[in-house]
Design an enzyme around this catalytic site. Sequence first.
Site, PDB file in Angstrom:
ATOM      1  N   HIS A   8       0.848  -1.192   0.000  1.00  0.00           N
ATOM      2  CA  HIS A   8       0.000   0.000   0.000  1.00  0.00           C
ATOM      3  C   HIS A   8       0.884   1.243   0.000  1.00  0.00           C
ATOM      4  O   HIS A   8       2.085   1.164   0.292  1.00  0.00           O
ATOM      5  CB  HIS A   8      -0.947  -0.023   1.210  1.00  0.00           C
ATOM      6  CG  HIS A   8      -2.047  -1.036   1.035  1.00  0.00           C
ATOM      7  ND1 HIS A   8      -2.593  -1.738   2.073  1.00  0.00           N
ATOM      8  CD2 HIS A   8      -2.675  -1.453  -0.103  1.00  0.00           C
ATOM      9  CE1 HIS A   8      -3.537  -2.535   1.588  1.00  0.00           C
ATOM     10  NE2 HIS A   8      -3.587  -2.392   0.288  1.00  0.00           N
ATOM     11  N   GLY A  55      -3.989  -2.178  -7.390  1.00  0.00           N
ATOM     12  CA  GLY A  55      -4.814  -2.858  -6.387  1.00  0.00           C
ATOM     13  C   GLY A  55      -6.286  -2.466  -6.426  1.00  0.00           C
ATOM     14  O   GLY A  55      -7.162  -3.334  -6.560  1.00  0.00           O
ATOM     15  N   ASP A  60      -5.124  -7.094  -6.766  1.00  0.00           N
ATOM     16  CA  ASP A  60      -5.061  -8.108  -5.691  1.00  0.00           C
ATOM     17  C   ASP A  60      -5.788  -9.381  -6.135  1.00  0.00           C
ATOM     18  O   ASP A  60      -5.351 -10.494  -5.841  1.00  0.00           O
ATOM     19  CB  ASP A  60      -5.725  -7.585  -4.413  1.00  0.00           C
ATOM     20  CG  ASP A  60      -5.066  -6.327  -3.898  1.00  0.00           C
ATOM     21  OD1 ASP A  60      -4.106  -6.422  -3.141  1.00  0.00           O
ATOM     22  OD2 ASP A  60      -5.514  -5.244  -4.299  1.00  0.00           O
ATOM     23  N   ASP A  80      -1.033  -1.452   4.722  1.00  0.00           N
ATOM     24  CA  ASP A  80      -1.090  -0.296   5.614  1.00  0.00           C
ATOM     25  C   ASP A  80      -2.224  -0.557   6.603  1.00  0.00           C
ATOM     26  O   ASP A  80      -3.402  -0.486   6.234  1.00  0.00           O
ATOM     27  CB  ASP A  80      -1.362   0.969   4.794  1.00  0.00           C
ATOM     28  CG  ASP A  80      -1.524   2.184   5.680  1.00  0.00           C
ATOM     29  OD1 ASP A  80      -1.394   2.058   6.921  1.00  0.00           O
ATOM     30  OD2 ASP A  80      -1.793   3.265   5.135  1.00  0.00           O
ATOM     31  N   HIS A  87     -10.786  -1.020  -1.569  1.00  0.00           N
ATOM     32  CA  HIS A  87     -10.920  -2.387  -2.094  1.00  0.00           C
ATOM     33  C   HIS A  87     -10.607  -3.426  -1.007  1.00  0.00           C
ATOM     34  O   HIS A  87     -10.023  -4.462  -1.279  1.00  0.00           O
ATOM     35  CB  HIS A  87      -9.995  -2.560  -3.304  1.00  0.00           C
ATOM     36  CG  HIS A  87      -8.559  -2.210  -3.044  1.00  0.00           C
ATOM     37  ND1 HIS A  87      -8.139  -0.971  -2.603  1.00  0.00           N
ATOM     38  CD2 HIS A  87      -7.432  -2.947  -3.139  1.00  0.00           C
ATOM     39  CE1 HIS A  87      -6.839  -0.978  -2.451  1.00  0.00           C
ATOM     40  NE2 HIS A  87      -6.377  -2.160  -2.760  1.00  0.00           N
ATOM     41  N   ASP A  90     -11.243  -7.077  -1.676  1.00  0.00           N
ATOM     42  CA  ASP A  90     -10.253  -7.755  -2.539  1.00  0.00           C
ATOM     43  C   ASP A  90      -9.025  -8.160  -1.721  1.00  0.00           C
ATOM     44  O   ASP A  90      -8.441  -9.224  -1.931  1.00  0.00           O
ATOM     45  CB  ASP A  90      -9.784  -6.820  -3.667  1.00  0.00           C
ATOM     46  CG  ASP A  90     -10.899  -6.400  -4.596  1.00  0.00           C
ATOM     47  OD1 ASP A  90     -12.058  -6.743  -4.323  1.00  0.00           O
ATOM     48  OD2 ASP A  90     -10.605  -5.721  -5.595  1.00  0.00           O
ATOM     49  N   ARG A  96      -7.171 -14.518   2.241  1.00  0.00           N
ATOM     50  CA  ARG A  96      -7.897 -15.768   2.447  1.00  0.00           C
ATOM     51  C   ARG A  96      -7.407 -16.863   1.498  1.00  0.00           C
ATOM     52  O   ARG A  96      -7.168 -17.998   1.920  1.00  0.00           O
ATOM     53  CB  ARG A  96      -9.404 -15.538   2.251  1.00  0.00           C
ATOM     54  CG  ARG A  96     -10.204 -16.791   2.396  1.00  0.00           C
ATOM     55  CD  ARG A  96     -11.683 -16.601   2.098  1.00  0.00           C
ATOM     56  NE  ARG A  96     -12.313 -17.902   2.034  1.00  0.00           N
ATOM     57  CZ  ARG A  96     -12.307 -18.682   0.977  1.00  0.00           C
ATOM     58  NH1 ARG A  96     -11.725 -18.299  -0.149  1.00  0.00           N
ATOM     59  NH2 ARG A  96     -12.880 -19.866   1.025  1.00  0.00           N
TER      60      ARG A  96
END
Length: 124
Positions: A8, A55, A60, A80, A87, A90, A96
Amino acid sequence: MSVALIAHDEKKADLIEFATEHSAILEHYDLIATGTTGKKLMEATGLDIERKASGPLGGDMQIGAEVASNECEAVIFLRDPLTAQPHEPDISALLRICDVHDIPLATNLASADAVLDGLTKDEN
Ligand SMILES: O=C(CO)COP(=O)(O)O
């Protein structure tokens, strides 16, 4: 198998420093990155990096798709933790899917060092 590098905005300088310090190791991998991260890393380090979308525009998720296809062996994602991201879903999905596929995932510099150590140990 690729290694993904993502940061980020508030963490991009940290990732550039990390990649510069470890460029001799990183250059042995197929590197992928989200759009702006990849651009800045390539400019700063000279590493060859395949850039995905930025992103917020789906980068992502593109990296998550590589993880889901077993094409990515590690993700270094300097998030961050103090700034809300538009997002966020995402980002959660990428984290995950790394867990689903048991892919090493570093979200800060200390764990990034550990993940890179692990990768180089696997090579030996
Ligand atoms: O937002 C990001 C990851 O969630 C990073 O995207 P950029 O590399 O395009 O800034």
